[in-house]
Design an enzyme around this catalytic site. Structure first.
Site, PDB file in Angstrom:
ATOM      1  N   GLY A   1       0.805  -1.239   0.000  1.00  0.00           N
ATOM      2  CA  GLY A   1       0.000   0.000   0.000  1.00  0.00           C
ATOM      3  C   GLY A   1       0.827   1.273   0.000  1.00  0.00           C
ATOM      4  O   GLY A   1       0.330   2.344   0.308  1.00  0.00           O
ATOM      5  N   ALA A   2       2.102   1.157  -0.350  1.00  0.00           N
ATOM      6  CA  ALA A   2       2.980   2.326  -0.262  1.00  0.00           C
ATOM      7  C   ALA A   2       3.387   2.840  -1.635  1.00  0.00           C
ATOM      8  O   ALA A   2       4.254   3.689  -1.749  1.00  0.00           O
ATOM      9  CB  ALA A   2       4.214   1.979   0.560  1.00  0.00           C
ATOM     10  N   GLY A   3       2.775   2.308  -2.695  1.00  0.00           N
ATOM     11  CA  GLY A   3       3.092   2.803  -4.043  1.00  0.00           C
ATOM     12  C   GLY A   3       4.256   2.079  -4.689  1.00  0.00           C
ATOM     13  O   GLY A   3       4.735   2.495  -5.735  1.00  0.00           O
TER      14      GLY A   3
ATOM     15  N   GLY B   1       4.016  -1.001  -5.789  1.00  0.00           N
ATOM     16  CA  GLY B   1       3.498  -2.031  -6.710  1.00  0.00           C
ATOM     17  C   GLY B   1       3.516  -3.427  -6.128  1.00  0.00           C
ATOM     18  O   GLY B   1       3.695  -4.401  -6.865  1.00  0.00           O
ATOM     19  N   SER B   2       3.325  -3.544  -4.819  1.00  0.00           N
ATOM     20  CA  SER B   2       3.454  -4.875  -4.208  1.00  0.00           C
ATOM     21  C   SER B   2       2.455  -5.880  -4.778  1.00  0.00           C
ATOM     22  O   SER B   2       2.802  -7.036  -4.990  1.00  0.00           O
ATOM     23  CB  SER B   2       3.346  -4.799  -2.684  1.00  0.00           C
ATOM     24  OG  SER B   2       2.071  -4.330  -2.315  1.00  0.00           O
ATOM     25  N   SER B   3       1.233  -5.442  -5.077  1.00  0.00           N
ATOM     26  CA  SER B   3       0.247  -6.424  -5.568  1.00  0.00           C
ATOM     27  C   SER B   3       0.664  -6.948  -6.950  1.00  0.00           C
ATOM     28  O   SER B   3       0.598  -8.156  -7.200  1.00  0.00           O
ATOM     29  CB  SER B   3      -1.161  -5.827  -5.617  1.00  0.00           C
ATOM     30  OG  SER B   3      -1.220  -4.753  -6.541  1.00  0.00           O
ATOM     31  N   ALA B   4       1.125  -6.065  -7.818  1.00  0.00           N
ATOM     32  CA  ALA B   4       1.555  -6.531  -9.143  1.00  0.00           C
ATOM     33  C   ALA B   4       2.795  -7.411  -9.020  1.00  0.00           C
ATOM     34  O   ALA B   4       2.935  -8.411  -9.743  1.00  0.00           O
ATOM     35  CB  ALA B   4       1.845  -5.336 -10.050  1.00  0.00           C
ATOM     36  N   ALA B   5       3.678  -7.080  -8.082  1.00  0.00           N
ATOM     37  CA  ALA B   5       4.906  -7.874  -7.924  1.00  0.00           C
ATOM     38  C   ALA B   5       4.573  -9.290  -7.435  1.00  0.00           C
ATOM     39  O   ALA B   5       5.172 -10.275  -7.893  1.00  0.00           O
ATOM     40  CB  ALA B   5       5.868  -7.175  -6.969  1.00  0.00           C
TER      41      ALA B   5
ATOM     42  N   ASP C   1       1.845  -0.760 -13.762  1.00  0.00           N
ATOM     43  CA  ASP C   1       2.546  -1.460 -12.677  1.00  0.00           C
ATOM     44  C   ASP C   1       2.977  -2.863 -13.114  1.00  0.00           C
ATOM     45  O   ASP C   1       4.148  -3.238 -12.984  1.00  0.00           O
ATOM     46  CB  ASP C   1       1.647  -1.587 -11.429  1.00  0.00           C
ATOM     47  CG  ASP C   1       1.595  -0.314 -10.612  1.00  0.00           C
ATOM     48  OD1 ASP C   1       1.917   0.757 -11.157  1.00  0.00           O
ATOM     49  OD2 ASP C   1       1.224  -0.388  -9.419  1.00  0.00           O
TER      50      ASP C   1
HETATM   51  O1  PMV Z   1      -0.505   3.527  -6.313  1.00  0.00           O
HETATM   52  P1  PMV Z   1       0.298   2.834  -7.331  1.00  0.00           P
HETATM   53  O2  PMV Z   1       1.756   3.026  -7.182  1.00  0.00           O
HETATM   54  O3  PMV Z   1      -0.076   1.409  -7.552  1.00  0.00           O
HETATM   55  O4  PMV Z   1       0.061   3.592  -8.727  1.00  0.00           O
HETATM   56  C1  PMV Z   1      -1.131   3.684  -9.360  1.00  0.00           C
HETATM   57  C2  PMV Z   1      -0.920   4.470 -10.610  1.00  0.00           C
HETATM   58  C3  PMV Z   1      -2.192   5.074 -11.175  1.00  0.00           C
HETATM   59  O5  PMV Z   1      -1.809   5.771 -12.356  1.00  0.00           O
HETATM   60  C4  PMV Z   1      -2.789   6.063 -10.199  1.00  0.00           C
HETATM   61  C5  PMV Z   1      -3.216   4.019 -11.513  1.00  0.00           C
HETATM   62  C6  PMV Z   1      -2.860   3.141 -12.686  1.00  0.00           C
HETATM   63  O6  PMV Z   1      -3.481   2.092 -12.807  1.00  0.00           O
HETATM   64  O7  PMV Z   1      -2.007   3.514 -13.511  1.00  0.00           O
END
Ligand code: PMV
Length: 323
Positions: free
Chosen positions: A103-105, A107-111, A152
């Site tokens: 949840g910190a940006g 991309g943990s879920s995609a990883a 991501d």
């Molecule tokens: O919150 P993050 O790091 O998973 O980034 C999402 C990026 C967005 O552009 C806000 C959404 C997306 O699907 O690209």
């Protein structure tokens, strides 16, 4: 069957988040200092179909059949077995270890999805290539985040910097000289799904005005690409800061993110912005290498929960040049 492992990096979005959902270009970098590792071991004494999942980071130890089918780990396992046409999985133990904060940006879920798909498909004797891994990981992102752009899963699957426009072929970027970033985590987790939804509501209410902001962000991504490929890297800084101001306008920044961005700039960063969906999560600051540790300290003093210094080094791709 031998043991198999696969690793997937974290990521940051350099420029273009949110606008990328609306077909504008964006740039993302892998962050290899944090990662997810999936390790799969055959269980020769287990019964067919007996799959044990262990993920210490989320305090999970469970048999697959006992897990809610909506759980991302159950869903991705199911997706791979269906995709490969192997409905009865051999007995196995899957261990997921992570150094990516959730949840910190990063991309943990995609990883998690990418590492699971890569490891499982290899373990089952049908190692998937990046293109298919990326498609399946995108489907997982849709399940979890609603209407993701796909950036991501793409940057994490390819583990290279990408210039990404939704619906267009993926472009791998090569930087012409090292790019040093300080990443500061605000310590507040935010839901990507909710942030993206909030922007959609504003887009539906305010239409044209928000569309102009997305277009300005898209133009920044194009200029940022030029600076990355041709230099000078330092000039990327003001593009990051301009991108932050536009993200503020669409309402995804927070007082703490703004404070961290201002702290970075006041302490010598060439530019800074929030990175990812906002509402919490990370800021990134572009710095001269020598400054990175002192800036990290200043960001912690200003309220960052964690900082990470990362560098992207030039990696040869055809036609790439030094600057
Ligand atoms: O919150 P993050 O790091 O998973 O980034 C999402 C990026 C967005 O552009 C806000 C959404 C997306 O699907 O690209």
């Amino acid at each position: 069957m031998p043991a198999i492992s696969a690793t997937a990096p974290g990521k940051i979005i350099l420029v273009g988040e949110h606008a990328v959902v609306y077909q504008q270009p964006a740039i993302a970098f892998p962050v290899r200092a944090v990662s997810i590792k999936v390790y799969i071991l055959a269980n020769p004494v287990g019964k067919t179909g007996e799959v044990l999942l262990e993920s210490p980071a989320i305090h999970l130890v469970s048999r697959l059949e006992d897990l809610d089918p909506q759980h991302p780990l159950a869903a991705v396992t199911q997706m791979v077995s269906q995709h490969l046409g192997i409905p009865r999985l051999p007995a196995m133990r899957i261990k997921i270890s992570s150094t990516i904060p959730a949840g910190a940006g990063f991309g943990s879920s995609a990883a998690v999805s990418v590492a699971m798909i890569r490891a499982l498909s290899a373990f089952l004797g049908h190692p998937l290539q990046n293109e298919e891994i990326n498609q399946l990981a995108y489907q997982m992102e849709v399940r979890q985040h609603g209407t993701p752009s796909g950036i991501d899963n793409t940057v994490i699957t390819y583990n290279r910097p990408v210039y990404y426009t939704r619906g267009q072929p993926i472009e791998i970027l090569s930087v012409c000289s090292p790019v040093h970033l300080v990443i500061a985590d605000s310590g507040t987790a935010a839901s990507t799904r909710e942030m993206v939804l909030g922007v959609r509501q504003r887009y539906e209410q305010e239409g044209e005005q928000i569309q102009h902001i997305f277009e300005d962000i898209g133009a920044i991504s194009q200029l940022a690409r030029q600076k990355l490929e041709q230099g000078p890297i330092q000039e990327l800084g003001s593009l990051l800061t301009q991108n932050h101001l536009l993200l503020q306008k669409i309402g995804v920044s927070t007082p703490l993110l703004d404070k961290l961005v201002a702290t970075a700039i006041n302490n010598g960063a060439w530019g800074a912005k929030l990175s990812g969906s906002g509402g919490g999560g990370n800021i990134i600051a572009l710095v001269d290498h020598e400054m990175s540790e002192s800036l990290a300290a200043a960001l912690q003093a200003a309220g960052a929960a964690r900082t990470l210094v990362t560098s992207l080094q030039p990696e040869p791709v055809s036609g790439a040049q030094a600057c």
